[in-house]
Motif scaffolding. Structure first.
Motif, PDB file in Angstrom:
ATOM      1  N   GLU A 204       0.831  -1.186   0.000  1.00 24.35           N
ATOM      2  CA  GLU A 204       0.000   0.000   0.000  1.00 24.35           C
ATOM      3  C   GLU A 204       0.870   1.242   0.000  1.00 24.35           C
ATOM      4  O   GLU A 204       2.044   1.205   0.376  1.00 24.35           O
ATOM      5  CB  GLU A 204      -0.947   0.013   1.198  1.00 24.35           C
ATOM      6  CG  GLU A 204      -0.275  -0.032   2.543  1.00 24.35           C
ATOM      7  CD  GLU A 204      -1.282  -0.099   3.683  1.00 24.35           C
ATOM      8  OE1 GLU A 204      -2.456   0.270   3.481  1.00 24.35           O
ATOM      9  OE2 GLU A 204      -0.893  -0.525   4.786  1.00 24.35           O
ATOM     10  N   CYS A 218      -3.655   3.798   0.593  1.00 27.33           N
ATOM     11  CA  CYS A 218      -4.280   3.303  -0.632  1.00 27.33           C
ATOM     12  C   CYS A 218      -3.593   2.015  -1.070  1.00 27.33           C
ATOM     13  O   CYS A 218      -2.371   1.987  -1.278  1.00 27.33           O
ATOM     14  CB  CYS A 218      -4.166   4.355  -1.737  1.00 27.33           C
ATOM     15  SG  CYS A 218      -5.243   4.041  -3.153  1.00 27.33           S
ATOM     16  N   TRP A 222      -6.188  -0.856  -5.570  1.00 31.24           N
ATOM     17  CA  TRP A 222      -7.068   0.287  -5.834  1.00 31.24           C
ATOM     18  C   TRP A 222      -6.434   1.232  -6.857  1.00 31.24           C
ATOM     19  O   TRP A 222      -7.117   1.750  -7.742  1.00 31.24           O
ATOM     20  CB  TRP A 222      -7.346   1.059  -4.548  1.00 31.24           C
ATOM     21  CG  TRP A 222      -8.018   0.274  -3.475  1.00 31.24           C
ATOM     22  CD1 TRP A 222      -8.496  -0.998  -3.561  1.00 31.24           C
ATOM     23  CD2 TRP A 222      -8.268   0.705  -2.135  1.00 31.24           C
ATOM     24  NE1 TRP A 222      -9.035  -1.392  -2.362  1.00 31.24           N
ATOM     25  CE2 TRP A 222      -8.917  -0.367  -1.466  1.00 31.24           C
ATOM     26  CE3 TRP A 222      -8.018   1.878  -1.442  1.00 31.24           C
ATOM     27  CZ2 TRP A 222      -9.299  -0.284  -0.140  1.00 31.24           C
ATOM     28  CZ3 TRP A 222      -8.411   1.970  -0.118  1.00 31.24           C
ATOM     29  CH2 TRP A 222      -9.045   0.902   0.537  1.00 31.24           C
ATOM     30  N   MET A 236      -8.309   7.063  -1.562  1.00 29.15           N
ATOM     31  CA  MET A 236      -7.648   6.534  -0.362  1.00 29.15           C
ATOM     32  C   MET A 236      -8.644   6.284   0.774  1.00 29.15           C
ATOM     33  O   MET A 236      -9.726   6.852   0.834  1.00 29.15           O
ATOM     34  CB  MET A 236      -6.568   7.507   0.114  1.00 29.15           C
ATOM     35  CG  MET A 236      -7.130   8.793   0.682  1.00 29.15           C
ATOM     36  SD  MET A 236      -5.822   9.930   1.201  1.00 29.15           S
ATOM     37  CE  MET A 236      -6.786  11.234   1.952  1.00 29.15           C
TER      38      MET A 236
END
Length: 482
Positions: A204, A218, A222, A236
């Protein structure tokens, strides 16, 4: 290609040491048993070749192995064989091997290396692994290794060493990936692709404000699934678990377990991002803390089968002396009833049963309580409920055991009174075990004393003393020794 391209390498003492030429390394299935442990036959073959001077043979056996398996090999061979094995495997023992190695074995090997060699190995590792290697060295050796490091590595390791032992600051990695909150997804992706200094192991991205304080996180998945034009602040997750840099590593592990974290940002006192902790780091902490608590409950401290003998003897002897003191107290209680025992020898035969069963019951309750405290399951908000629960369990168990033992004693010794006395004593001592099994760990926790260290001594003393006192006292009141 010519025929010479396929020519076999020379075979003989010049090529493979003084002994017979080494055969091909055994396939992986011949190195490990069904539990993925190195087979004793494989370890013996490595040692035999080492003793025979077949250095090439040793290397051919070990070179295909994973770093964790090489570390296991060093732990399995004898202490005297480790230095020559390390010399035979020069170049194969890198930072990954040392990071997987038992602390005591690793310290032995590091003592054989120069400061420059240790610095080269530490420079290959993540900061947390490098700190684990350097932190236990003698101060003079530590300074020598730090001087031999690159300036950037030295600064990172010195900063980590400035934090308390077993804290998040020692555990964290410095190479967390952070981006400003005003960037778009496209800018983030371009940064991740172009950044040569970015770590290759992360799951992340942390989003920070201008003061470098984390404002969100985030996941890479994603980022990959979001159009480039979207701002990362719109994607986020703002709720995140932040780890203070001075938090104890056991509390860090509990947060990872509670919130199912893959990684977490570590922040300093000003709230600025200074690093990250990942799940693989926490796995080692969970194993280390669990092993430590088990050893402490038994009074063995931080014992290890690779620890030098004098330190092991000193640590175990300390707690054995403490236990000797509690045994003397229990013996003093028995001495108060010498007259009763002399008139009825059966009391001397039966009284260890009462104290022993109470001790076992106390150990069960204590182990559950210590575990609950370690996992934050037992707190001030539910301590009374847990106490009542264990009291009821102790009452039921004591009644069942007392009934069984009372009937057996009545039949064997043909004395109903003796059966009643031992049954009542069993109930009383089980209640004492239930009470002290919870009360002692909770009290020690309130006093800021690790309950895993001292609980066993106090609980054992309580069950021994009350076991003897209740049984012999009831026998005296009942007139069995008259």
């Amino acid at each position: 290609m010519s025929e010479s391209d396929f020519e076999a390498p020379p075979i003989g003492p010049d090529a493979a040491g003084e002994g017979a030429p080494p055969g091909p390394p055994p396939p992986p299935e011949n190195r490990h048993d069904e539990d993925d442990r190195l087979k004793s036959e494989f370890v013996s073959e490595v040692v035999d070749r080492l003793h025979g001077g077949d250095i090439d043979g040793v290397r051919s056996l070990v070179e295909p192995m994973h770093a964790a398996d090489i570390a296991d090999l060093f732990e399995l061979v004898g202490r005297d064989d480790r230095p020559p094995l390390a010399a035979a495997l020069a170049g194969l023992i890198d930072g990954d091997v040392l990071a997987e190695m038992n602390d005591w074995v690793r310290d032995e090997l590091i003592d054989e290396l120069s400061a420059t060699q240790v610095a080269e190995i530490a420079g290959e590792l993540e900061t947390d692994d490098a700190v684990a290697i350097i932190e236990d060295m003698e101060e003079a050796d530590q300074r020598a290794v730090l001087r031999a490091l690159d300036p950037d590595d030295r600064a990172a390791i010195e900063e980590a060493l400035s934090y308390p032992e077993e804290s998040a600051g020692r555990l964290m990695r410095r190479d967390a990936v952070a981006v400003p909150e005003h960037w778009t997804i496209g800018q983030v992706i371009d940064f991740l692709r172009a950044g040569e200094e970015i770590t290759t192991d992360f799951w992340e991205v942390f989003v920070v404000d201008p003061a470098h304080r984390p404002v969100g996180t985030c996941l890479l998945s994603w980022i990959l699934r979001t159009p480039r034009r979207i701002a990362i602040a719109d994607v986020m997750k703002r709720e995140q678990t932040l780890i203070p840099v001075d938090m104890d590593q056991e509390e860090v592990a509990l947060r990872f377990q509670k919130y199912a974290l893959i990684s977490a940002a570590v922040v300093d006192q000003a709230g600025r991002l200074v690093g990250m902790i990942t799940a693989d780091d926490v796995v080692h902490i969970i194993q280390e803390e669990a092993s430590e608590d088990i050893l402490r409950l038994s009074g063995a401290g931080e014992d290890d089968i690779n620890e030098p003998l004098p330190q092991t003897v000193r640590r175990r002897l300390t707690w054995l002396i403490v236990n000797l003191g509690t045994a003397v107290i229990a013996a003093a209680v028995v001495g108060l009833f010498q007259g009763t025992i002399s008139h009825l020898v059966a009391l001397a035969v039966l009284m260890p049963i009462v104290s022993g069963m109470g001790g076992n019951a106390g150990t069960q309750t204590m182990a559950v309580a210590v575990r609950a405290l370690a996992l934050n399951q037992l707190t001030s908000s539910n301590s009374i409920r847990v106490f009542v629960r264990e009291f009821r369990i102790a009452l039921v168990n004591g009644a069942c055991l007392g009934l069984l033992l009372g009937i057996a004693v009545s039949l064997i010794f043909r004395s109903t009174d003796l059966g009643i006395v031992i049954a009542l004593a069993m109930v009383i001592n089980n209640l004492v075990a239930g009470i002290f099994g919870v009360l002692v760990p909770v009290t020690l926790e309130k006093l800021r004393v690790d309950p895993a260290v001292s609980s066993a001594v106090f609980v054992t003393m309580a069950t021994d003393v009350m076991g003897f006192f209740s049984f012999l006292g009831l026998a005296t009141l009942w007139g069995l020794g008259g």
